[in-house]
Scaffold this motif. Structure first.
Motif, PDB file in Angstrom:
ATOM      1  N   THR A   1       0.846  -1.185   0.000  1.00  0.00           N
ATOM      2  CA  THR A   1       0.000   0.000   0.000  1.00  0.00           C
ATOM      3  C   THR A   1       0.886   1.241   0.000  1.00  0.00           C
ATOM      4  N   GLU A   2       0.287   2.363  -0.280  1.00  0.00           N
ATOM      5  CA  GLU A   2       1.051   3.624  -0.304  1.00  0.00           C
ATOM      6  C   GLU A   2       1.609   3.947   1.085  1.00  0.00           C
ATOM      7  N   ALA A   3       0.860   3.606   2.132  1.00  0.00           N
ATOM      8  CA  ALA A   3       1.332   3.851   3.500  1.00  0.00           C
ATOM      9  C   ALA A   3       2.559   3.002   3.819  1.00  0.00           C
ATOM     10  N   GLU A   4       2.574   1.753   3.343  1.00  0.00           N
ATOM     11  CA  GLU A   4       3.732   0.879   3.580  1.00  0.00           C
ATOM     12  C   GLU A   4       4.959   1.384   2.839  1.00  0.00           C
ATOM     13  N   VAL A   5       4.757   1.814   1.610  1.00  0.00           N
ATOM     14  CA  VAL A   5       5.876   2.364   0.829  1.00  0.00           C
ATOM     15  C   VAL A   5       6.422   3.609   1.523  1.00  0.00           C
ATOM     16  N   ARG A   6       5.538   4.440   2.055  1.00  0.00           N
ATOM     17  CA  ARG A   6       5.967   5.652   2.757  1.00  0.00           C
ATOM     18  C   ARG A   6       6.776   5.296   4.006  1.00  0.00           C
ATOM     19  N   LYS A   7       6.325   4.270   4.754  1.00  0.00           N
ATOM     20  CA  LYS A   7       7.052   3.830   5.948  1.00  0.00           C
ATOM     21  C   LYS A   7       8.471   3.373   5.584  1.00  0.00           C
ATOM     22  N   ILE A   8       8.570   2.596   4.523  1.00  0.00           N
ATOM     23  CA  ILE A   8       9.893   2.104   4.084  1.00  0.00           C
ATOM     24  C   ILE A   8      10.754   3.279   3.655  1.00  0.00           C
ATOM     25  N   ARG A   9      10.186   4.188   2.856  1.00  0.00           N
ATOM     26  CA  ARG A   9      10.935   5.339   2.349  1.00  0.00           C
ATOM     27  C   ARG A   9      11.455   6.207   3.494  1.00  0.00           C
ATOM     28  N   GLU A  10      10.607   6.461   4.480  1.00  0.00           N
ATOM     29  CA  GLU A  10      11.010   7.298   5.614  1.00  0.00           C
ATOM     30  C   GLU A  10      12.095   6.633   6.443  1.00  0.00           C
ATOM     31  N   LEU A  11      11.978   5.315   6.679  1.00  0.00           N
ATOM     32  CA  LEU A  11      12.992   4.600   7.448  1.00  0.00           C
ATOM     33  C   LEU A  11      14.340   4.636   6.736  1.00  0.00           C
ATOM     34  N   ILE A  12      14.332   4.390   5.437  1.00  0.00           N
ATOM     35  CA  ILE A  12      15.589   4.388   4.677  1.00  0.00           C
ATOM     36  C   ILE A  12      16.203   5.787   4.658  1.00  0.00           C
ATOM     37  N   ASP A  13      15.383   6.820   4.481  1.00  0.00           N
ATOM     38  CA  ASP A  13      15.904   8.187   4.458  1.00  0.00           C
ATOM     39  C   ASP A  13      16.515   8.590   5.798  1.00  0.00           C
ATOM     40  N   GLN A  14      15.920   8.148   6.898  1.00  0.00           N
ATOM     41  CA  GLN A  14      16.404   8.540   8.219  1.00  0.00           C
ATOM     42  C   GLN A  14      17.605   7.723   8.670  1.00  0.00           C
ATOM     43  N   GLU A  15      17.603   6.432   8.412  1.00  0.00           N
ATOM     44  CA  GLU A  15      18.583   5.534   9.025  1.00  0.00           C
ATOM     45  C   GLU A  15      19.771   5.162   8.147  1.00  0.00           C
ATOM     46  N   TYR A  16      19.603   5.141   6.846  1.00  0.00           N
ATOM     47  CA  TYR A  16      20.648   4.572   5.987  1.00  0.00           C
ATOM     48  C   TYR A  16      21.100   5.549   4.917  1.00  0.00           C
ATOM     49  N   ARG A  17      22.326   5.384   4.497  1.00  0.00           N
ATOM     50  CA  ARG A  17      22.864   6.132   3.367  1.00  0.00           C
ATOM     51  C   ARG A  17      22.823   5.176   2.179  1.00  0.00           C
ATOM     52  N   VAL A  18      22.096   5.529   1.139  1.00  0.00           N
ATOM     53  CA  VAL A  18      21.938   4.651  -0.020  1.00  0.00           C
ATOM     54  C   VAL A  18      22.116   5.449  -1.303  1.00  0.00           C
ATOM     55  N   GLU A  19      22.251   4.712  -2.392  1.00  0.00           N
ATOM     56  CA  GLU A  19      22.348   5.267  -3.741  1.00  0.00           C
ATOM     57  C   GLU A  19      23.395   6.363  -3.886  1.00  0.00           C
ATOM     58  N   GLY A  20      23.025   7.551  -4.329  1.00  0.00           N
ATOM     59  CA  GLY A  20      23.971   8.610  -4.679  1.00  0.00           C
ATOM     60  C   GLY A  20      24.855   9.053  -3.531  1.00  0.00           C
ATOM     61  N   ASP A  21      24.286   9.211  -2.331  1.00  0.00           N
ATOM     62  CA  ASP A  21      25.068   9.646  -1.176  1.00  0.00           C
ATOM     63  C   ASP A  21      26.151   8.631  -0.838  1.00  0.00           C
ATOM     64  N   LEU A  22      25.793   7.349  -0.852  1.00  0.00           N
ATOM     65  CA  LEU A  22      26.751   6.296  -0.518  1.00  0.00           C
ATOM     66  C   LEU A  22      27.830   6.182  -1.589  1.00  0.00           C
ATOM     67  N   LYS A  23      27.428   6.250  -2.857  1.00  0.00           N
ATOM     68  CA  LYS A  23      28.406   6.183  -3.944  1.00  0.00           C
ATOM     69  C   LYS A  23      29.388   7.351  -3.856  1.00  0.00           C
ATOM     70  N   ARG A  24      28.880   8.534  -3.544  1.00  0.00           N
ATOM     71  CA  ARG A  24      29.731   9.712  -3.409  1.00  0.00           C
ATOM     72  C   ARG A  24      30.714   9.540  -2.260  1.00  0.00           C
ATOM     73  N   GLU A  25      30.241   8.991  -1.139  1.00  0.00           N
ATOM     74  CA  GLU A  25      31.104   8.771   0.021  1.00  0.00           C
ATOM     75  C   GLU A  25      32.216   7.774  -0.297  1.00  0.00           C
ATOM     76  N   VAL A  26      31.880   6.692  -0.987  1.00  0.00           N
ATOM     77  CA  VAL A  26      32.880   5.689  -1.358  1.00  0.00           C
ATOM     78  C   VAL A  26      33.928   6.305  -2.281  1.00  0.00           C
ATOM     79  N   GLN A  27      33.475   7.076  -3.282  1.00  0.00           N
ATOM     80  CA  GLN A  27      34.420   7.715  -4.205  1.00  0.00           C
ATOM     81  C   GLN A  27      35.319   8.712  -3.481  1.00  0.00           C
ATOM     82  N   ASN A  28      34.768   9.455  -2.521  1.00  0.00           N
ATOM     83  CA  ASN A  28      35.584  10.395  -1.742  1.00  0.00           C
ATOM     84  C   ASN A  28      36.620   9.665  -0.908  1.00  0.00           C
TER      85      ASN A  28
END
Length: 128
Positions: free
Chosen positions: A49-76
């Protein structure tokens, strides 16, 4: 189709598998995300559901570094090693394996295709 961190997750796969399409999320972290959001890991991504997707999105945004931010950190981090001139940085700069692997044979992924030997042609015999 769920879109999280700029990535479209495949709809016909279980959630624990779909989350792995995000750079920086592997099997253990995908299961942990499902546990923290209290969503069944075997549920199809298209059935969320849209609420479940929102819960996952919010958790990932708050707790984890993923995609572009993580790639940038590794390259740095790699750039920092190269700037320092330490052994690992030199190996990165030369395009060789960094973690002590054998290079006499193997290491073709890092070193690229074989260059081959340029064999010199034998000189023509001198006539006297």
């Amino acid at each position: 189709m769920a879109r999280i961190a700029g990535v479209d997750l495949p709809g016909r796969k279980p959630l624990r598998i779909s989350l792995r399409y995000l750079y920086g999320i592997g099997p253990a972290r995908a299961d942990l995300i499902c546990k923290l959001t209290e969503i069944d890991p075997g549920k199809q991504t298209s059935d969320l559901t849209e609420a479940e997707v929102r819960k996952i999105r919010e958790l990932i945004d708050q707790e984890y570094r993923v995609e572009g931010d993580l790639k940038r950190e590794v390259q740095n981090n790699i750039k920092r090693l190269m700037d320092l001139g330490c052994y690992r940085g030199l190996r990165h700069r030369k395009g060789l394996p960094v973690h002590g692997q054998r290079t006499h044979t193997n290491a073709r992924t890092r070193k690229g295709p074989r260059k081959g030997l340029a064999l010199a042609r034998p000189a023509a015999p001198v006539k006297r």
